[in-house]
Write a protein that holds these residues in place. Structure first.
Motif, mmCIF file in Angstrom:
data_model
loop_
_atom_site.group_PDB
_atom_site.id
_atom_site.type_symbol
_atom_site.label_atom_id
_atom_site.label_comp_id
_atom_site.label_asym_id
_atom_site.label_seq_id
_atom_site.Cartn_x
_atom_site.Cartn_y
_atom_site.Cartn_z
ATOM 1 N N PHE A 7 0.788 -1.235 0.000
ATOM 2 C CA PHE A 7 0.000 0.000 0.000
ATOM 3 C C PHE A 7 0.820 1.285 0.000
ATOM 4 C CE2 PHE A 7 -2.622 -3.308 2.128
ATOM 5 C CZ PHE A 7 -3.608 -3.416 1.154
ATOM 6 N N GLY A 8 2.157 1.162 0.019
ATOM 7 C CA GLY A 8 3.009 2.334 -0.149
ATOM 8 C C GLY A 8 3.103 3.251 1.050
ATOM 9 N N ARG A 9 2.589 2.840 2.199
ATOM 10 C CA ARG A 9 2.663 3.642 3.428
ATOM 11 C C ARG A 9 3.140 2.739 4.566
ATOM 12 N NH1 ARG A 9 -2.001 7.334 3.697
ATOM 13 N NH2 ARG A 9 -1.236 7.861 5.798
ATOM 14 N N PRO A 10 3.959 3.260 5.464
ATOM 15 C CA PRO A 10 4.371 2.443 6.612
ATOM 16 C C PRO A 10 3.181 2.084 7.492
ATOM 17 C CG PRO A 10 5.772 4.396 6.390
ATOM 18 C CD PRO A 10 4.604 4.594 5.467
ATOM 19 N N ALA A 11 3.190 0.887 8.038
ATOM 20 C CA ALA A 11 2.144 0.488 8.982
ATOM 21 C C ALA A 11 2.231 1.373 10.220
ATOM 22 C CB ALA A 11 2.320 -0.979 9.370
ATOM 23 N N PRO A 12 1.097 1.828 10.755
ATOM 24 C CA PRO A 12 1.095 2.704 11.928
ATOM 25 C C PRO A 12 1.335 1.914 13.214
ATOM 26 C CG PRO A 12 -1.158 2.302 11.224
ATOM 27 C CD PRO A 12 -0.268 1.610 10.224
ATOM 28 N N ARG A 13 2.596 1.587 13.484
ATOM 29 C CA ARG A 13 2.938 0.728 14.613
ATOM 30 C C ARG A 13 2.696 1.383 15.973
ATOM 31 N NH1 ARG A 13 6.188 -3.631 13.372
ATOM 32 N NH2 ARG A 13 5.518 -4.323 15.443
ATOM 33 N N VAL A 14 2.406 2.676 15.985
ATOM 34 C CA VAL A 14 2.106 3.336 17.265
ATOM 35 C C VAL A 14 0.839 2.751 17.891
ATOM 36 C CG1 VAL A 14 3.265 5.486 16.681
ATOM 37 C CG2 VAL A 14 0.850 5.193 16.098
ATOM 38 N N HIS A 15 0.048 2.050 17.103
ATOM 39 C CA HIS A 15 -1.202 1.472 17.599
ATOM 40 C C HIS A 15 -1.059 -0.018 17.924
ATOM 41 C CE1 HIS A 15 -3.221 5.156 16.428
ATOM 42 N NE2 HIS A 15 -2.760 5.025 15.196
ATOM 43 N N ASP A 16 0.174 -0.508 18.110
ATOM 44 C CA ASP A 16 0.385 -1.943 18.327
ATOM 45 C C ASP A 16 -0.374 -2.487 19.532
ATOM 46 O OD1 ASP A 16 1.930 -2.237 16.093
ATOM 47 O OD2 ASP A 16 3.719 -2.941 17.146
ATOM 48 N N ALA A 17 -0.431 -1.723 20.621
ATOM 49 C CA ALA A 17 -1.117 -2.214 21.820
ATOM 50 C C ALA A 17 -2.604 -2.423 21.530
ATOM 51 C CB ALA A 17 -0.927 -1.240 22.977
ATOM 52 N N GLU A 18 -3.210 -1.473 20.808
ATOM 53 C CA GLU A 18 -4.621 -1.604 20.442
ATOM 54 C C GLU A 18 -4.826 -2.775 19.487
ATOM 55 O OE1 GLU A 18 -8.135 1.018 18.220
ATOM 56 O OE2 GLU A 18 -6.185 1.948 18.670
ATOM 57 N N LEU A 19 -3.897 -2.948 18.550
ATOM 58 C CA LEU A 19 -3.995 -4.053 17.591
ATOM 59 C C LEU A 19 -3.893 -5.392 18.307
ATOM 60 C CD1 LEU A 19 -4.076 -5.264 14.762
ATOM 61 C CD2 LEU A 19 -1.612 -4.822 14.576
ATOM 62 N N ARG A 20 -2.944 -5.506 19.212
ATOM 63 C CA ARG A 20 -2.776 -6.774 19.925
ATOM 64 C C ARG A 20 -4.025 -7.098 20.745
ATOM 65 N NH1 ARG A 20 1.613 -10.043 21.017
ATOM 66 N NH2 ARG A 20 1.268 -11.420 22.791
ATOM 67 N N GLU A 21 -4.626 -6.087 21.351
ATOM 68 C CA GLU A 21 -5.862 -6.317 22.103
ATOM 69 C C GLU A 21 -6.966 -6.816 21.181
ATOM 70 O OE1 GLU A 21 -9.049 -3.863 24.902
ATOM 71 O OE2 GLU A 21 -7.171 -2.912 24.290
ATOM 72 N N LEU A 22 -7.055 -6.243 19.985
ATOM 73 C CA LEU A 22 -8.047 -6.684 19.008
ATOM 74 C C LEU A 22 -7.826 -8.137 18.607
ATOM 75 C CD1 LEU A 22 -10.317 -5.976 16.891
ATOM 76 C CD2 LEU A 22 -8.458 -5.333 15.344
ATOM 77 N N LEU A 23 -6.569 -8.512 18.424
ATOM 78 C CA LEU A 23 -6.236 -9.854 17.962
ATOM 79 C C LEU A 23 -6.407 -10.911 19.032
ATOM 80 C CD1 LEU A 23 -3.034 -8.961 15.918
ATOM 81 C CD2 LEU A 23 -5.216 -9.699 14.969
ATOM 82 N N THR A 24 -6.441 -10.521 20.286
ATOM 83 C CA THR A 24 -6.519 -11.499 21.364
ATOM 84 C C THR A 24 -7.908 -11.606 21.985
ATOM 85 O OG1 THR A 24 -5.663 -9.805 22.891
ATOM 86 C CG2 THR A 24 -4.084 -11.355 21.949
ATOM 87 N N ARG A 25 -8.894 -10.923 21.393
ATOM 88 C CA ARG A 25 -10.261 -11.027 21.916
ATOM 89 C C ARG A 25 -10.829 -12.426 21.690
ATOM 90 N NH1 ARG A 25 -12.595 -5.316 19.513
ATOM 91 N NH2 ARG A 25 -11.527 -3.949 20.987
#
Length: 270
Positions: free
Chosen positions: A252-270
């Motif tokens: 997609f030509g843009r860096p992944a917004p890794r500042v949101h990793d904590a929120e992403l991990r919470e989403l993935l572990t529900r």
């Protein structure tokens, strides 16, 4: 006009968390594109690539079991992945319509170990497939000590040791673990729908790290055993998110917004 999209392919594929990860990042960045999971059988892989090659909306795909090695024969290889890692997990269609493969697994795997001094450390690796190649490539670069590969077919393990210039042993899956400082499960054993990984962790020293790249379920039997022993654990999300971030930028030509990793991990572990 069809929205741009990327996808993850494999057999099986229903367990994949890649659509959640990439969809999360697309939404955070406001990118109008899609990311989906597509079930592709081994015999259908050449047809899949041929069809996608002519689709300008397709930006590429992540590749999971069992296609990482077969991909080498189907796409361009400008980074000489065949001669280095020997497996592809990310396929990209560029703006000129060229389809090429690379591997983001090695860097994704190693990222959480970057602060660990593994120089000369004994390591045990379970499995000898496409993911094992990326792991062994990274471990060789880290200068680890003897590596023991446990696999159903020890000859495949021995071939990988030779390929990556690693000293060690190739043993059957039923063999006892050596007293390794790091144990990595690169196999599908323990994954949802797969047989359990049956291994005795008692030979590992108290300071050992147990790293399971399986992420469905996230809390695997191997990690439960490691917790019972009081060993440091690393789960499959570490590698999954790391490799996905590199693939996302390619797609997609843009860096992944890794500042949101904590929120992403919470989403993935529900």
């Amino acid at each position: 006009m069809t929205r741009p999209y990327a996808e993850v392919i494999g057999d099986p594929i229903a367990h994949s968390k890649s659509p959640l990860i990439h969809g999360f990042w697309l939404e955070k960045l406001g990118i109008k594109a899609d990311y989906r999971a597509t079930h592709v059988l081994p015999d259908d892989l050449p047809r899949y690539i041929a069809e996608r090659r002519d689709d300008p909306a397709w930006h590429g795909c992540n590749v999971t079991i069992p296609h990482k090695i077969a991909m080498l024969d189907l796409v361009d290889d400008p980074g000489e992945v065949r001669d280095s890692i020997g497996a592809m997990n990310t396929i990209v269609r560029d703006s000129d319509g060229r389809v090429f493969g690379t591997n983001t697994d090695a860097a994704g795997f190693y990222a959480p170990l970057a602060e660990v001094d593994l120089a000369g450390a004994p390591v045990a690796v379970i499995g000898a497939g496409g993911a094992a190649r990326a792991v062994l490539f990274a471990l060789a670069r880290a200068g680890v000590g003897p590596v023991t590969i446990l696999n159903r077919n020890p000859l495949k393990g021995a071939a990988l040791l030779a390929r990556f210039g690693l000293k060690g042993d190739a043993l059957p899956l039923s063999a006892a673990l050596p007293p390794a400082a790091l144990l990595v499960n690169t196999s599908a054993l323990g994954m949802t729908g797969q047989p359990p990984l049956e291994v005795d962790l008692s030979p590992l020293p108290d300071g050992a790290i147990v790293y399971d790249i399986v992420y469905a379920p996230l809390e695997t039997g191997l990690l439960h055993q490691a917790e019972a022993r009081g060993l440091e654990r690393m789960d499959g999300l570490e590698m999954l998110i790391g490799q996905a971030a590199m693939a996302f930028e390619l797609f997609f030509g843009r860096p992944a917004p890794r500042v949101h990793d904590a929120e992403l991990r919470e989403l993935l572990t529900r």
